[in-house]
Write a protein that holds these residues in place. Structure first.
Motif, PDB file in Angstrom:
ATOM      1  N   CYS A   1      37.296  42.643  50.967  1.00 30.52           N
ATOM      2  CA  CYS A   1      38.275  41.510  50.242  1.00 30.52           C
ATOM      3  C   CYS A   1      38.945  42.006  49.144  1.00 30.52           C
ATOM      4  N   SER A   2      37.950  41.830  48.260  1.00 33.72           N
ATOM      5  CA  SER A   2      37.698  43.100  47.083  1.00 33.72           C
ATOM      6  C   SER A   2      39.500  43.881  46.127  1.00 33.72           C
TER       7      SER A   2
ATOM      8  N   ASN B   1      34.944  36.741  51.070  1.00 29.62           N
ATOM      9  CA  ASN B   1      35.450  37.569  49.800  1.00 29.62           C
ATOM     10  C   ASN B   1      34.715  37.212  48.710  1.00 29.62           C
TER      11      ASN B   1
ATOM     12  N   SER C   1      47.439  43.460  46.911  1.00 28.02           N
ATOM     13  CA  SER C   1      48.403  42.769  47.556  1.00 28.02           C
ATOM     14  C   SER C   1      49.004  42.923  45.681  1.00 28.02           C
ATOM     15  N   ARG C   2      47.381  42.739  44.653  1.00 31.61           N
ATOM     16  CA  ARG C   2      48.498  42.300  42.888  1.00 31.61           C
ATOM     17  C   ARG C   2      49.425  43.638  42.944  1.00 31.61           C
TER      18      ARG C   2
ATOM     19  N   THR D   1      47.787  33.764  49.818  1.00 25.63           N
ATOM     20  CA  THR D   1      49.039  34.648  48.858  1.00 25.63           C
ATOM     21  C   THR D   1      48.788  36.250  49.807  1.00 25.63           C
ATOM     22  N   LEU D   2      47.497  37.022  50.439  1.00 27.67           N
ATOM     23  CA  LEU D   2      47.249  38.037  50.668  1.00 27.67           C
ATOM     24  C   LEU D   2      48.355  38.050  52.067  1.00 27.67           C
TER      25      LEU D   2
ATOM     26  N   TYR E   1      39.289  34.046  54.794  1.00 31.09           N
ATOM     27  CA  TYR E   1      39.344  34.891  53.090  1.00 31.09           C
ATOM     28  C   TYR E   1      37.644  34.331  53.154  1.00 31.09           C
TER      29      TYR E   1
ATOM     30  N   ASP F   1      44.665  33.058  44.788  1.00 29.57           N
ATOM     31  CA  ASP F   1      43.872  34.138  44.627  1.00 29.57           C
ATOM     32  C   ASP F   1      43.516  34.480  45.877  1.00 29.57           C
TER      33      ASP F   1
ATOM     34  N   TYR G   1      42.659  42.153  47.968  1.00 28.53           N
ATOM     35  CA  TYR G   1      43.115  40.985  47.068  1.00 28.53           C
ATOM     36  C   TYR G   1      44.172  42.404  45.672  1.00 28.53           C
ATOM     37  N   THR G   2      43.733  43.422  45.517  1.00 36.10           N
ATOM     38  CA  THR G   2      43.745  44.283  44.474  1.00 36.10           C
ATOM     39  C   THR G   2      45.505  45.339  44.691  1.00 36.10           C
TER      40      THR G   2
END
Length: 616
Positions: free
Chosen positions: A559-560, A464, A566-567, A489-490, A460, A485, A563-564
């Motif tokens: 990747c972006s 990323n 996962s948040r 984390t993911l 990652y 991040d 991440y979004t």
């Protein structure tokens, strides 16, 4: 399932209300539908600009007229209808979807582990694609800087295959050349009193190469500064390297055996690195196999008049590239260059595999070289030259600057693995081992988890950032599991969602199989919480991100989105109680959402080559 399943369903409802003159069928309408600028505007927006000419009206008026025309049909559908509201907003018609119907269309397929089928989308082509990447040199160190190429190429292969392409994953190993002679000279001149180690022989060769390079640079510099003894040593070393190289090329038994034996040490190390990284190649090319064909190719196209002689050398006139108008392909002493081999390699790719599109993942410093290679292939008559593409990327640096063998700050892959494991133990896994949950883990389970999360951290971290941006390798940041991040984390989100589903099973609250199969739909009134809707929107957006990442050859886009996603999952789990839920319909709908989210996130990570742990 269709990547645009919701847009397609909305398009089917909208199509009967559009004029034939607009020339938009259901697929075309679905392609135009996209998330609005802000979530509060709705779930999908249709731009009315395309209708202005056909209807001879302004787009805002068309949007308002369509909304009024749709209103009776939406009211008749009631709670069973997908579209809850169609609201004009300037030139756009915004659709708000009914949450439980949206969930019924979106979530079961994801929860079953189905994947979007891109075969009928613009992202897909019938081209056979070869992606060439990694390309390490034997007799040199394989270090953390090489990981960007490896991770990028592997992700491109996975993304292109996920979008329905036939892809050949290729590697091209530099197993001949001056660097080999330099290493072997260093072995006999500087390491004569040392025996090869029992393990990590390839890494040992890399050490020899670095020491030899530094010694030669020192002698050369000292010689230029007037040190005659240093100048003599440098000249003798260069002469010996030439002798070694000539011995390998002429297949002298002594030199050939030494080359083959030491070459295998590097190849064995590469195989271990690729196995650890989970990377596989369909074809491995070697510089040594295109050396002679490259020289033969020069003769062939010289006779055809495509190449020309100039001061004893052979090349091609490429005035289109003003700062490098002559591309040399054979030196005046009769030896080839990297370009010579690249042309022979390209022909082999075209003829052996019949590829239509050839992608080269190589650092940005080689951009001019590949412009010349592709232009030359075109002039040689290869139609595939139009679809040759150089995916350039910037370099990897450490927080204190560039890596350098002279500085001694190059991180080998073995050292990288050890440092990743050490950092992960310190940041997360030691506390886990000492916890009640971790007490049941075996050493093998910890080792497997460390391996998985190490891959998440390095892959990652390498993917990323956009290809054209430099990467700063920051061990502390990349290995954060909670509150970070990066990849770990993911992966932690994947593990949390799997843990929640296991706890539901243990408490007798397992997800209803009929919901997953689609035989039963989420109940009306469910999935309407803001956090639930936000999470479903990110699942909706995932196939589009995958399509864009594949078509643009930019894994950072995926990747972006991951991440979004996962948040959004974290916010959902914080704001929406799942297990302590008295309403059975809400419980089941949320369990379906959890399972679909985990499958979506795990699949997205897999396209980056990152595992999705079941436990962390």
């Amino acid at each position: 399932m269709r990547p645009d399943v919701l847009a397609f369903e909305v398009a089917k409802l909208l199509a009967p209300h559009l004029p034939e003159a607009a020339g938009l069928d259901v697929d075309a309408i679905a392609e135009l539908l996209a998330p609005p600028a802000k979530p509060e505007f709705g779930d999908l927006a249709f731009p009315c600009f395309r209708l202005a000419k056909a209807l001879r009206n302004a787009p805002p008026k068309i949007a308002a007229s369509l909304a009024a025309e749709l209103a009776p049909a939406l009211a008749a559908a009631g709670e069973a209808g997908l579209i809850a509201a169609a609201n004009p907003a300037g030139p756009f018609l915004n659709f708000r979807l009914r949450p439980h119907v949206l969930g019924a269309l979106l979530l079961p397929a994801w929860a079953r582990g189905e994947r979007p089928n891109f075969s009928a989308t613009p992202v897909h082509t019938d081209q056979k694609i070869m992606v060439e990447y990694s390309q390490p040199n034997t007799h040199k160190a394989f270090h953390v800087g090489h990981m960007r190429n490896l991770c990028l190429g592997d992700a491109l292969v996975r993304l292109l295959r996920a979008t329905g392409h036939e892809v050949v994953a290729a590697n091209y190993l530099g197993d001949v050349g001056t660097h080999v002679a330099k290493c072997l000279w260093g072995m006999e001149a500087l390491f004569a009193d040392q025996q090869p180690p029992q393990e990590h022989k390839g890494e040992w060769l890399g050490k020899i190469y670095n020491v030899a390079s530094n010694q030669l640079e020192d002698w050369e510099k000292a010689g230029k500064d007037g040190d005659t003894a240093a100048a003599a040593k440098y000249a003798a070393a260069r002469a010996r390297m030439t002798e070694i190289l000539r011995g390998i090329e002429t297949r002298d038994p002594v030199y050939r055996e030494l080359w083959e034996r030491t070459r295998q040490w590097s190849l064995d190390e590469f195989d271990q690195i690729y196995a650890w990284a989970g990377v596989e190649f369909d074809r491995v090319f070697y510089e040594s196999e295109v050396d002679e064909p490259g020289l033969a190719l020069v003769d062939e196209f010289l006779q055809k008049g495509v190449f020309v002689e100039s001061q004893g050398a052979v090349g091609i006139e490429n005035p289109e590239i003003e700062h490098m108008p002559f591309f040399m392909l054979r030196k005046s002493d009769g030896t080839g260059l990297y370009a010579t081999k690249d042309l022979a390699l390209a022909r082999t790719k075209f003829e052996e595999f019949g590829v239509d599109r050839s992608i080269y993942v190589v650092d940005a410093r080689q951009s001019d070289h590949f412009r010349q290679v592709f232009l030359t292939l075109k002039k040689m008559g290869f139609a595939q030259a139009e679809l040759c593409e150089h995916v350039a990327y910037e370099m990897v640096e450490l927080p204190d600057g560039a890596m350098s063998s002279r500085k001694g700050n190059i991180i080998t892959i073995r050292a990288l693995r050890e440092q990743l494991a050490e950092a992960l133990w310190a940041s997360f896994f030691t506390a886990l081992r000492e916890s009640e949950e971790g007490a049941s883990w075996t050493d093998a389970e910890f080792e497997a988890a460390i391996h998985q999360v190490s891959l998440g951290a390095i892959k990652y971290g390498m993917l990323n950032r956009d290809n054209n941006q430099k990467i700063v390798f920051d061990m502390a940041e990349w290995t954060k599991v909670q509150g970070g991040d990066g990849g770990p984390t993911l992966q932690y989100v994947c593990a949390r969602s799997a843990s929640l589903l296991r706890k539901a099973d243990e408490r007798g609250k397992a997800i209803d199989a009929a919901l997953v199969s689609g035989e039963r739909a989420p109940a009306p009134g469910t999935l309407g919480d803001a956090a639930e809707l936000a999470l479903m929107r990110e699942i909706i957006n995932l196939p589009s991100a995958i399509g864009h990442a594949a078509s643009r050859l930019r894994p950072s886009i995926l990747c972006s989105q991951l991440y979004t996603l996962s948040r959004a999952y974290n916010r959902f789990q914080q704001q929406c109680n799942v297990l302590r839920q008295d309403d059975e319909a809400v419980l089941q709908a949320r369990l379906l959402l959890v399972q679909a989210s985990r499958e979506a996130l795990a699949w997205g990570l897999s396209l980056l080559g990152i595992p999705a742990p079941e436990r962390m």
